[in-house]
Design a protein around this motif. Structure first.
Motif, PDB file in Angstrom:
ATOM      1  N   SER B  69       0.840  -1.192   0.000  1.00 47.11           N
ATOM      2  CA  SER B  69       0.000   0.000   0.000  1.00 47.11           C
ATOM      3  C   SER B  69       0.877   1.244   0.000  1.00 47.11           C
ATOM      4  CB  SER B  69      -0.965  -0.011   1.197  1.00 47.11           C
ATOM      5  OG  SER B  69      -0.286   0.271   2.381  1.00 47.11           O
ATOM      6  N   LEU B  70       0.385   2.284  -0.617  1.00 50.86           N
ATOM      7  CA  LEU B  70       1.193   3.486  -0.821  1.00 50.86           C
ATOM      8  C   LEU B  70       1.626   4.097   0.500  1.00 50.86           C
ATOM      9  CD1 LEU B  70      -0.817   5.087  -3.730  1.00 50.86           C
ATOM     10  CD2 LEU B  70       1.479   4.105  -3.840  1.00 50.86           C
ATOM     11  N   PRO B  71       2.842   4.634   0.547  1.00 57.93           N
ATOM     12  CA  PRO B  71       3.297   5.268   1.783  1.00 57.93           C
ATOM     13  C   PRO B  71       2.505   6.544   2.048  1.00 57.93           C
ATOM     14  CG  PRO B  71       4.874   5.652   0.029  1.00 57.93           C
ATOM     15  CD  PRO B  71       3.849   4.700  -0.515  1.00 57.93           C
ATOM     16  N   ARG B  72       2.565   6.955   3.286  1.00 58.93           N
ATOM     17  CA  ARG B  72       1.852   8.142   3.735  1.00 58.93           C
ATOM     18  C   ARG B  72       2.298   9.403   2.993  1.00 58.93           C
ATOM     19  NH1 ARG B  72       2.602  11.807   8.240  1.00 58.93           N
ATOM     20  NH2 ARG B  72       4.599  10.902   8.775  1.00 58.93           N
ATOM     21  N   PHE B 122      -4.025  -6.340   8.699  1.00 54.55           N
ATOM     22  CA  PHE B 122      -3.937  -5.407   7.578  1.00 54.55           C
ATOM     23  C   PHE B 122      -4.221  -3.982   8.042  1.00 54.55           C
ATOM     24  CE2 PHE B 122      -6.101  -2.864   4.386  1.00 54.55           C
ATOM     25  CZ  PHE B 122      -5.170  -2.856   3.357  1.00 54.55           C
ATOM     26  N   TYR B 123      -5.313  -3.790   8.798  1.00 54.83           N
ATOM     27  CA  TYR B 123      -5.666  -2.434   9.231  1.00 54.83           C
ATOM     28  C   TYR B 123      -4.665  -1.890  10.249  1.00 54.83           C
ATOM     29  CZ  TYR B 123      -9.950  -2.858   6.612  1.00 54.83           C
ATOM     30  OH  TYR B 123     -10.845  -3.005   5.583  1.00 54.83           O
ATOM     31  N   ALA B 124      -4.134  -2.757  11.090  1.00 56.55           N
ATOM     32  CA  ALA B 124      -3.126  -2.300  12.059  1.00 56.55           C
ATOM     33  C   ALA B 124      -1.901  -1.746  11.330  1.00 56.55           C
ATOM     34  CB  ALA B 124      -2.738  -3.445  12.990  1.00 56.55           C
ATOM     35  N   THR B 125      -1.497  -2.435  10.257  1.00 57.01           N
ATOM     36  CA  THR B 125      -0.349  -1.980   9.467  1.00 57.01           C
ATOM     37  C   THR B 125      -0.637  -0.621   8.842  1.00 57.01           C
ATOM     38  OG1 THR B 125       0.113  -4.286   8.914  1.00 57.01           O
ATOM     39  CG2 THR B 125       1.224  -2.608   7.581  1.00 57.01           C
ATOM     40  N   ARG B 126      -1.831  -0.507   8.277  1.00 48.24           N
ATOM     41  CA  ARG B 126      -2.220   0.747   7.622  1.00 48.24           C
ATOM     42  C   ARG B 126      -2.279   1.894   8.626  1.00 48.24           C
ATOM     43  NH1 ARG B 126      -5.465   3.864   5.666  1.00 48.24           N
ATOM     44  NH2 ARG B 126      -4.839   4.580   3.606  1.00 48.24           N
ATOM     45  N   ILE B 127      -2.830   1.616   9.789  1.00 48.18           N
ATOM     46  CA  ILE B 127      -2.963   2.674  10.788  1.00 48.18           C
ATOM     47  C   ILE B 127      -1.592   3.089  11.317  1.00 48.18           C
ATOM     48  CG2 ILE B 127      -3.758   3.094  13.164  1.00 48.18           C
ATOM     49  CD1 ILE B 127      -6.389   1.663  12.218  1.00 48.18           C
ATOM     50  N   ALA B 128      -0.712   2.106  11.503  1.00 50.41           N
ATOM     51  CA  ALA B 128       0.644   2.439  11.964  1.00 50.41           C
ATOM     52  C   ALA B 128       1.349   3.327  10.933  1.00 50.41           C
ATOM     53  CB  ALA B 128       1.442   1.157  12.215  1.00 50.41           C
ATOM     54  N   GLU B 129       1.075   3.083   9.651  1.00 51.94           N
ATOM     55  CA  GLU B 129       1.682   3.882   8.588  1.00 51.94           C
ATOM     56  C   GLU B 129       1.217   5.343   8.649  1.00 51.94           C
ATOM     57  OE1 GLU B 129       3.819   3.220   6.034  1.00 51.94           O
ATOM     58  OE2 GLU B 129       3.513   5.129   4.988  1.00 51.94           O
ATOM     59  N   TRP B 130      -0.067   5.542   8.959  1.00 54.52           N
ATOM     60  CA  TRP B 130      -0.631   6.888   8.910  1.00 54.52           C
ATOM     61  C   TRP B 130      -0.657   7.606  10.252  1.00 54.52           C
ATOM     62  CZ3 TRP B 130      -2.007   9.970   4.787  1.00 54.52           C
ATOM     63  CH2 TRP B 130      -1.878   9.361   3.528  1.00 54.52           C
ATOM     64  N   ALA B 131      -0.468   6.880  11.346  1.00 60.31           N
ATOM     65  CA  ALA B 131      -0.553   7.499  12.675  1.00 60.31           C
ATOM     66  C   ALA B 131       0.349   8.727  12.838  1.00 60.31           C
ATOM     67  CB  ALA B 131      -0.264   6.456  13.757  1.00 60.31           C
ATOM     68  N   PRO B 132       1.574   8.710  12.262  1.00 59.98           N
ATOM     69  CA  PRO B 132       2.451   9.878  12.479  1.00 59.98           C
ATOM     70  C   PRO B 132       1.833  11.203  12.036  1.00 59.98           C
ATOM     71  CG  PRO B 132       3.719   8.049  11.593  1.00 59.98           C
ATOM     72  CD  PRO B 132       2.271   7.642  11.529  1.00 59.98           C
ATOM     73  N   CYS B 133       0.888  11.204  11.108  1.00 56.37           N
ATOM     74  CA  CYS B 133       0.314  12.488  10.704  1.00 56.37           C
ATOM     75  C   CYS B 133      -0.449  13.117  11.874  1.00 56.37           C
ATOM     76  CB  CYS B 133      -0.553  12.356   9.451  1.00 56.37           C
ATOM     77  SG  CYS B 133      -2.210  11.740   9.678  1.00 56.37           S
ATOM     78  N   VAL B 134      -0.944  12.283  12.783  1.00 53.47           N
ATOM     79  CA  VAL B 134      -1.633  12.818  13.958  1.00 53.47           C
ATOM     80  C   VAL B 134      -0.619  13.258  15.018  1.00 53.47           C
ATOM     81  CG1 VAL B 134      -3.301  12.342  15.785  1.00 53.47           C
ATOM     82  CG2 VAL B 134      -3.652  11.372  13.503  1.00 53.47           C
ATOM     83  N   THR B 147      -4.202  13.078  21.793  1.00 53.52           N
ATOM     84  CA  THR B 147      -5.127  12.662  20.732  1.00 53.52           C
ATOM     85  C   THR B 147      -4.736  11.271  20.238  1.00 53.52           C
ATOM     86  OG1 THR B 147      -5.575  14.930  20.043  1.00 53.52           O
ATOM     87  CG2 THR B 147      -5.952  13.215  18.409  1.00 53.52           C
ATOM     88  N   ASP B 148      -5.716  10.406  20.171  1.00 48.68           N
ATOM     89  CA  ASP B 148      -5.475   9.009  19.801  1.00 48.68           C
ATOM     90  C   ASP B 148      -5.343   8.887  18.281  1.00 48.68           C
ATOM     91  OD1 ASP B 148      -5.944   6.282  19.024  1.00 48.68           O
ATOM     92  OD2 ASP B 148      -6.660   5.904  21.058  1.00 48.68           O
ATOM     93  N   ALA B 149      -4.116   8.681  17.819  1.00 49.25           N
ATOM     94  CA  ALA B 149      -3.849   8.680  16.380  1.00 49.25           C
ATOM     95  C   ALA B 149      -4.671   7.610  15.662  1.00 49.25           C
ATOM     96  CB  ALA B 149      -2.361   8.458  16.132  1.00 49.25           C
ATOM     97  N   GLY B 150      -4.711   6.416  16.234  1.00 51.88           N
ATOM     98  CA  GLY B 150      -5.452   5.324  15.595  1.00 51.88           C
ATOM     99  C   GLY B 150      -6.922   5.669  15.418  1.00 51.88           C
ATOM    100  N   GLU B 151      -7.497   6.294  16.438  1.00 48.91           N
ATOM    101  CA  GLU B 151      -8.915   6.647  16.350  1.00 48.91           C
ATOM    102  C   GLU B 151      -9.171   7.688  15.264  1.00 48.91           C
ATOM    103  OE1 GLU B 151     -12.060   5.623  18.089  1.00 48.91           O
ATOM    104  OE2 GLU B 151     -10.615   4.059  17.670  1.00 48.91           O
ATOM    105  N   VAL B 152      -8.248   8.631  15.117  1.00 49.77           N
ATOM    106  CA  VAL B 152      -8.416   9.648  14.075  1.00 49.77           C
ATOM    107  C   VAL B 152      -8.364   8.996  12.688  1.00 49.77           C
ATOM    108  CG1 VAL B 152      -7.506  11.776  13.072  1.00 49.77           C
ATOM    109  CG2 VAL B 152      -7.461  11.454  15.557  1.00 49.77           C
TER     110      VAL B 152
END
Lengths: 207, 207
Positions: B69-72, B122-134, B147-152
């Motif tokens: 999946s594409l990087p953040r 799969f979703y855990a991987t995706r969320i870990a990839e995008w969490a830094p934006c939060v 603020t909970d990055a995963g929840e956002v």
């Protein structure tokens, strides 16, 4: 002698209950009209004549669930109303019978158009029931004019269904409350108002 | 002569492509190891030895999709980052191959524990990839501490998946943008901060 209406209603209730049991325990793929007739203690001919297909039974079950779903709560504030809605959705999705039933119907809808249509009708009914809490919030000045009621109601449900279907954590009551708070905050910020998100307001409350 | 690694990778790619085709076109119930071997032009014994079960193939397919999946995207603002994420999710779910594939895997996960586990990974991987934006948005002071990055990130995806699975209207780009705006507005309002929603913060970014 019993009035035909009484017997018809009893047959329907028994068959739909049996269908709900099979959906919740085994999933859509295990639905079978002859088996439903046996479980409901109803003649096979009656079941085949009345419904004809498994999908027709599921459609009827969803219609019954929509008709029987609890009426809207009115708390006097958008957040209070959305929280009541979120808790109702959460109670349904965590119910040991209803949760698996919904998951099974949603799963079936991914590959069966008639089930997908029945599911859309179910949600349209539910959204129409709850939409007034948004129009009242507009009238109270809590959220901007033109706020799309259907989108707000869907925004409350979405995180709860997402969690149910992707297994992203438990569905505790705090998850429901957070879904309501997030939808209310976004509505107050004007996200669901006409003209937001690129100027296109695609969703109507009754869809 | 070819290196064994090359052949193994080619076999995997061919089998996973065949599995993705069957999932997208016919659904999980039609997956069959012998059929996959035939479609992939790979020996049946190889497929049975390497994967053994249909669920193992789907798990491997999801692992490959997570890896590919594409990087953040980094835009410098929370809303910009979340919008990029929402548009990526939307592009996946409206893709003629990937959309039905996801719907099929989610449907299968409702009645198959191993598939459900693979989906969660799969979703855990995706969320870990995008969490830094939060976490970057917290550092910039855009959203409250805690603020909970995963929840956002999940709040961005939820309306898009909900629409896919319940058929509530089209998945146009404005729907993706609105999902991002709603999540950003709620995050700014502190809805996803620790202590919000009844003082309980149940979700971690990596779950």
């Amino acid at each position: 002698m019993e009035r035909p209406g009484g017997r018809t209603a009893r047959v329907r209730a028994a068959v739909l209950r049996a269908a709900g049991d099979v959906l919740a325990e085994q999933g859509f793929a295990h639905l079978d009209l002859s088996d439903l007739a046996r479980r409901a203690d109803v003649g096979k001919t009656t079941v085949y004549r009345r419904w004809g297909t498994v999908t027709a039974v599921v459609t009827d079950l969803l219609a019954e669930m929509a008709a029987e779903s609890l009426p809207r709560t009115e708390t006097g504030s958008l957040l209070g109303d959305l929280r009541a809605n979120a808790r109702l959705v959460r109670a349904t999705l965590t119910d040991p019978r209803q949760g698996p039933l919904f998951a099974a119907v949603i799963a079936a809808a991914t590959c069966d158009d008639a089930t997908a249509r029945a599911l859309r009708t179910f949600y349209a009914t539910r959204i129409a029931e709850w939409a007034p809490c948004v129009t009242q919030a507009v009238a109270r000045g809590e959220v901007p004019e033109g706020t799309d009621a259907g989108e707000v109601i869907r925004a409350v449900s979405a995180p709860l269904y997402y969690r149910l279907l992707t297994g992203a954590g438990d569905l505790g009551e705090e998850v429901a409350d957070r879904a309501a708070e997030a939808a209310a905050a976004a509505a107050r910020a004007g996200v669901f108002a006409a003209g937001a998100a690129g100027g296109i307001n695609t969703a109507s409350g009754a869809r």
